[in-house]
Design a protein around this motif. Structure first.
Motif, mmCIF file in Angstrom:
data_model
loop_
_atom_site.group_PDB
_atom_site.id
_atom_site.type_symbol
_atom_site.label_atom_id
_atom_site.label_comp_id
_atom_site.label_asym_id
_atom_site.label_seq_id
_atom_site.Cartn_x
_atom_site.Cartn_y
_atom_site.Cartn_z
ATOM 1 N N PRO A 222 0.757 -1.294 0.044
ATOM 2 C CA PRO A 222 -0.007 -0.138 -0.143
ATOM 3 C C PRO A 222 0.856 1.188 0.092
ATOM 4 C CG PRO A 222 -0.951 -1.618 1.506
ATOM 5 C CD PRO A 222 0.383 -2.174 0.968
ATOM 6 N N SER A 223 1.983 1.286 0.633
ATOM 7 C CA SER A 223 2.723 2.464 0.734
ATOM 8 C C SER A 223 3.371 2.859 -0.576
ATOM 9 C CB SER A 223 3.966 2.453 1.750
ATOM 10 O OG SER A 223 4.714 1.144 1.242
ATOM 11 N N ARG A 224 3.426 2.130 -1.612
ATOM 12 C CA ARG A 224 3.778 2.289 -3.086
ATOM 13 C C ARG A 224 2.630 2.833 -3.628
ATOM 14 N NH1 ARG A 224 9.470 2.352 -2.958
ATOM 15 N NH2 ARG A 224 9.870 1.188 -1.261
ATOM 16 N N LEU A 225 1.525 2.663 -3.148
ATOM 17 C CA LEU A 225 0.347 3.182 -4.214
ATOM 18 C C LEU A 225 -0.266 4.653 -3.591
ATOM 19 C CD1 LEU A 225 -1.867 -0.109 -3.835
ATOM 20 C CD2 LEU A 225 -0.361 0.557 -5.668
ATOM 21 N N SER A 226 -0.793 5.457 -4.717
ATOM 22 C CA SER A 226 -1.329 6.550 -4.636
ATOM 23 C C SER A 226 -2.578 6.426 -3.738
ATOM 24 C CB SER A 226 -1.678 7.316 -5.903
ATOM 25 O OG SER A 226 -3.037 6.511 -6.477
ATOM 26 N N GLY A 227 -3.324 7.645 -3.051
ATOM 27 C CA GLY A 227 -4.275 7.397 -2.228
ATOM 28 C C GLY A 227 -5.499 6.754 -3.172
ATOM 29 N N GLY A 228 -5.610 7.187 -4.449
ATOM 30 C CA GLY A 228 -6.584 6.547 -5.341
ATOM 31 C C GLY A 228 -6.684 5.412 -5.230
ATOM 32 N N GLN A 229 -5.472 4.961 -5.684
ATOM 33 C CA GLN A 229 -5.147 3.315 -5.841
ATOM 34 C C GLN A 229 -5.343 2.582 -4.445
ATOM 35 O OE1 GLN A 229 -1.185 3.669 -7.230
ATOM 36 N NE2 GLN A 229 -1.615 3.726 -9.256
ATOM 37 N N GLN A 230 -5.153 3.302 -3.568
ATOM 38 C CA GLN A 230 -5.351 2.616 -2.099
ATOM 39 C C GLN A 230 -6.897 2.344 -1.966
ATOM 40 O OE1 GLN A 230 -3.168 3.486 1.359
ATOM 41 N NE2 GLN A 230 -1.364 4.795 0.192
ATOM 42 N N GLN A 231 -7.601 3.473 -2.266
ATOM 43 C CA GLN A 231 -8.969 3.296 -1.897
ATOM 44 C C GLN A 231 -9.486 2.237 -2.797
ATOM 45 O OE1 GLN A 231 -10.821 3.295 0.323
ATOM 46 N NE2 GLN A 231 -11.537 5.303 0.639
ATOM 47 N N ARG A 232 -9.098 1.994 -4.223
ATOM 48 C CA ARG A 232 -9.600 1.245 -5.062
ATOM 49 C C ARG A 232 -9.267 -0.318 -4.390
ATOM 50 N NH1 ARG A 232 -6.889 3.843 -9.854
ATOM 51 N NH2 ARG A 232 -7.297 2.238 -11.246
ATOM 52 N N ASP B 192 -23.761 -8.417 0.315
ATOM 53 C CA ASP B 192 -24.939 -8.012 -0.217
ATOM 54 C C ASP B 192 -25.095 -6.597 -0.109
ATOM 55 O OD1 ASP B 192 -25.438 -10.720 0.240
ATOM 56 O OD2 ASP B 192 -26.510 -10.568 2.279
ATOM 57 N N VAL B 193 -24.680 -5.940 0.664
ATOM 58 C CA VAL B 193 -24.421 -4.295 0.655
ATOM 59 C C VAL B 193 -23.126 -3.713 1.020
ATOM 60 C CG1 VAL B 193 -25.547 -2.313 1.902
ATOM 61 C CG2 VAL B 193 -26.649 -4.541 1.976
ATOM 62 N N MET B 194 -22.877 -2.671 0.081
ATOM 63 C CA MET B 194 -21.354 -2.105 0.475
ATOM 64 C C MET B 194 -21.692 -0.630 1.120
ATOM 65 S SD MET B 194 -18.626 -3.493 -0.874
ATOM 66 C CE MET B 194 -17.549 -2.368 -2.010
ATOM 67 N N LEU B 195 -20.872 -0.368 2.187
ATOM 68 C CA LEU B 195 -21.013 0.902 2.971
ATOM 69 C C LEU B 195 -19.825 1.834 2.321
ATOM 70 C CD1 LEU B 195 -22.056 -0.532 6.495
ATOM 71 C CD2 LEU B 195 -23.733 0.103 4.569
ATOM 72 N N PHE B 196 -20.019 3.012 2.065
ATOM 73 C CA PHE B 196 -18.903 3.910 1.834
ATOM 74 C C PHE B 196 -18.874 5.033 2.747
ATOM 75 C CE2 PHE B 196 -17.349 2.179 -2.138
ATOM 76 C CZ PHE B 196 -18.525 1.409 -2.934
ATOM 77 N N ASP B 197 -17.846 5.186 3.597
ATOM 78 C CA ASP B 197 -17.821 6.241 4.584
ATOM 79 C C ASP B 197 -17.071 7.364 3.879
ATOM 80 O OD1 ASP B 197 -18.006 7.882 6.755
ATOM 81 O OD2 ASP B 197 -16.986 6.419 8.263
ATOM 82 N N GLU B 198 -17.415 8.304 3.604
ATOM 83 C CA GLU B 198 -16.421 9.261 2.726
ATOM 84 C C GLU B 198 -15.384 8.994 1.934
ATOM 85 O OE1 GLU B 198 -16.022 13.104 4.738
ATOM 86 O OE2 GLU B 198 -17.811 12.702 6.274
ATOM 87 N N PRO B 199 -15.562 8.294 1.018
ATOM 88 C CA PRO B 199 -14.378 7.501 0.491
ATOM 89 C C PRO B 199 -13.486 8.250 -0.259
ATOM 90 C CG PRO B 199 -16.451 6.981 -0.908
ATOM 91 C CD PRO B 199 -16.928 7.943 0.493
ATOM 92 N N THR B 200 -13.646 9.414 -0.513
ATOM 93 C CA THR B 200 -12.999 10.162 -1.179
ATOM 94 C C THR B 200 -12.712 11.700 -0.347
ATOM 95 O OG1 THR B 200 -14.825 11.439 -2.218
ATOM 96 C CG2 THR B 200 -13.996 9.694 -3.450
ATOM 97 N N SER B 201 -13.013 11.699 0.852
ATOM 98 C CA SER B 201 -12.715 12.942 1.477
ATOM 99 C C SER B 201 -11.109 13.017 1.805
ATOM 100 C CB SER B 201 -13.356 12.904 2.840
ATOM 101 O OG SER B 201 -14.753 12.983 2.494
ATOM 102 N N ALA B 202 -10.493 11.929 1.935
ATOM 103 C CA ALA B 202 -9.114 11.961 2.238
ATOM 104 C C ALA B 202 -8.178 12.257 1.021
ATOM 105 C CB ALA B 202 -8.564 10.970 3.109
ATOM 106 N N LEU B 203 -8.664 12.164 -0.162
ATOM 107 C CA LEU B 203 -7.972 12.092 -1.281
ATOM 108 C C LEU B 203 -7.591 13.514 -2.062
ATOM 109 C CD1 LEU B 203 -9.889 9.208 -3.195
ATOM 110 C CD2 LEU B 203 -7.676 9.104 -2.047
ATOM 111 N N ASP B 204 -6.555 13.584 -2.642
ATOM 112 C CA ASP B 204 -6.172 14.786 -3.398
ATOM 113 C C ASP B 204 -7.200 14.877 -4.446
ATOM 114 O OD1 ASP B 204 -3.892 15.466 -1.731
ATOM 115 O OD2 ASP B 204 -2.517 14.263 -3.088
#
Lengths: 260, 225
Positions: free
Chosen positions: A152-162, A174-186
């Motif tokens: 993970p440390s070699r990946l960008s924030g966007g890649q890490q989130q993916r 059955d369900v996916m929860l997303f908790d502000e998935p892009t708030s910490a990204l550039d």
């Protein structure tokens, strides 16, 4: 309307943190394939609500039903009713409800593919071969097949989130929860994550998304909920809530976002 | 000072010192491994939900941290066997004292290492449906142990120094063997200088090794954040 059992039902969810009443009785129904977006100011309780669904926070009152089955059982104690959920049941619920965090929370001592394999091997008890195949499938889905062996440390924030999305998907929830998935990204990395989420939504994944990305809400949501002071203040189609909000608080909140 | 150094006088006794060195290594090695295993156990007890487990663990740790090692050694040699009505070799008593001492120290290290792991890691594991033991073994401990390596290697060196205290209860380790040689040669200066130099070489090379390991951990930051 159709009478299909909702995948997820929340009934009268309350949550208090040290005297601060964060959730004041939330009811919510989510049907298979729906994408529900929850918006609201910080402190409105939207993240807490999401975390009550998979019991990372334990609701003080109310019920959560998964495919019509209530989670845990209500026990009458000295201080009123209390919801008791056993470890085994919690684990069962969480493997059916995937979660993506604001800060990704990838396991730093594992490569991308190991991160995605971890749940299937140690929770679902899949063989390494099966888990490996499933992990590669899901990494491909988020467009990161070529990063499988990176830490993970070699990946960008966007890649890490993916990768984190792939990790949750590998449990086939059955369900996916997303908790502000892009708030910490550039800002320049937000798009790639939202794109993956839109694809998922189009494919029919049932999703509950807490976000400030109104573009995503408009394009992907079937239903938008505006939380204010621990209550559902306004809800409806994205057009209705985002274009023609009926209530003053909603308007103020949306106007505030435009100035960002 | 006008002293005629004569190392020739202790030349015949190298094998005696060698035997002592072997015992020093055995004592340090066994106590380290036993102490770490027990320390992991006690450290885990401190995370238990029930006070029936956390309290004894806390008391145990404080007892061994807040009394001199020399007193612990003497107690395990002279008092403990009487208490449980048995006999015990000096080596065994020393192993017990140093192991328990090390376990109390490493229990705190395990606890600190585990607590230093970001809550997001626990949540990510739980969100996948992992339960306590699996989460600990697969996610938390691998990260915590890596952070513990520098203080643990430092502890191994401290422990090696401590083994010299066992000479007071006649464990035939390096210092004790030196005392034996001195008793027959009456050459304290040469004998204890040699003993000191052996410790110095041993511990210094250990320290250098630790520094290297630490630098290595710092550099190969494949997953350091």
């Amino acid at each position: 309307m159709e009478s299909v059992t909702p995948v997820l039902t929340l009934e009268g969810i309350h949550k208090t943190f040290g005297g601060h009443h964060v959730l004041k009785g939330i009811d919510l129904e989510i049907r298979t394939g729906q994408t529900v977006v929850i918006i609201g100011a910080s402190g409105s309780g939207k993240s807490t609500l999401l975390r009550c669904i998979n019991f990372l926070e334990h609701p003080d009152a109310g019920r959560v039903l998964l495919a019509g089955e209530p989670i845990g059982r209500t026990v009458r104690g000295r201080s009123g009713e209390r919801l008791v959920v056993h470890e085994r049941e919690l684990s069962e619920v969480r493997r059916r409800v995937g979660m993506v965090f604001q800060h990704f929370n990838l396991f730093p001592h594992m490569t991308a593919v190991q991160n995605v394999m971890e749940g299937p091997t140690s929770v679902l008890r899949l063989s390494r071969e099966e888990a490996h195949a499933r992990a590669h499938e899901n990494l491909a889905k988020v467009g990161l097949s070529d990063k499988a062996d990176q830490y993970p440390s070699r990946l960008s924030g966007g890649q890490q989130q993916r990768v984190a999305i792939a990790r949750a998907l590998a449990m086939q929830p059955d369900v996916m929860l997303f908790d502000e998935p892009t708030s910490a990204l550039d800002p320049e990395l937000v798009g790639e994550v939202l794109l993956v989420m839109r694809d998922l939504s189009v494919e029919g994944m049932t999703m509950v998304v807490v976000t400030h990305e109104m573009g995503f809400a408009f394009a992907a949501a079937d239903h938008v909920i505006f939380l204010h002071e621990g209550l559902v203040h306004e809800e409806g189609s994205p057009e209705a809530v985002l274009r023609e909000p009926q209530r003053e608080r909603t308007r103020t909140f949306l106007r505030g976002l435009e100035h960002l | 000072m006008d002293y005629a150094w004569d190392f020739g006088a202790i030349n015949r006794y190298w094998s005696v010192l060698w035997n002592g060195l072997v015992v020093t290594f055995q004592l340090a090695g066994i106590s380290l491994l036993a102490g770490l295993a027990l320390g992991l156990f006690v450290g885990m007890m401190r995370f238990a939900k029930s006070p029936v487990l956390t309290w004894p663990a806390a008391v145990y740790i404080e007892v061994f941290r807040n009394s001199p090692v020399l007193v612990q050694l003497v107690w395990f040699y002279y008092a403990f066997p009487v208490l449980i009505d048995t006999t015990m070799s000096a080596f065994m008593a020393a192993v017990l004292a140093l192991s328990f001492n090390t376990s109390a120290f490493s229990a705190e290290l395990f606890r600190g290492g585990i607590q230093s792991i970001d809550t997001g890691q626990w949540e990510a594991g739980r969100a996948l449906g992992m339960r306590g033991p699996t989460l600990m073994r697969r996610i938390i401990l691998p990260q915590a142990i890596r952070r513990m390596i520098p203080p643990l290697t430092g502890r191994a060196i401290e422990l090696t120094k401590m083994t010299a205290l066992a000479s007071t209860i006649a464990v035939p380790e390096l210092l004790y063997q030196g005392k034996l040689i001195n008793a027959v040669t009456f050459r304290p200066i040469e004998t204890y200088t040699v003993v000191a130099v052996i410790y110095l070489v041993l511990l210094w090379s250990g320290t250098l090794l630790v520094d290297r390991v630490e630098r290595r951990l710092g550099r190969s930051d494949a997953w350091n954040r």
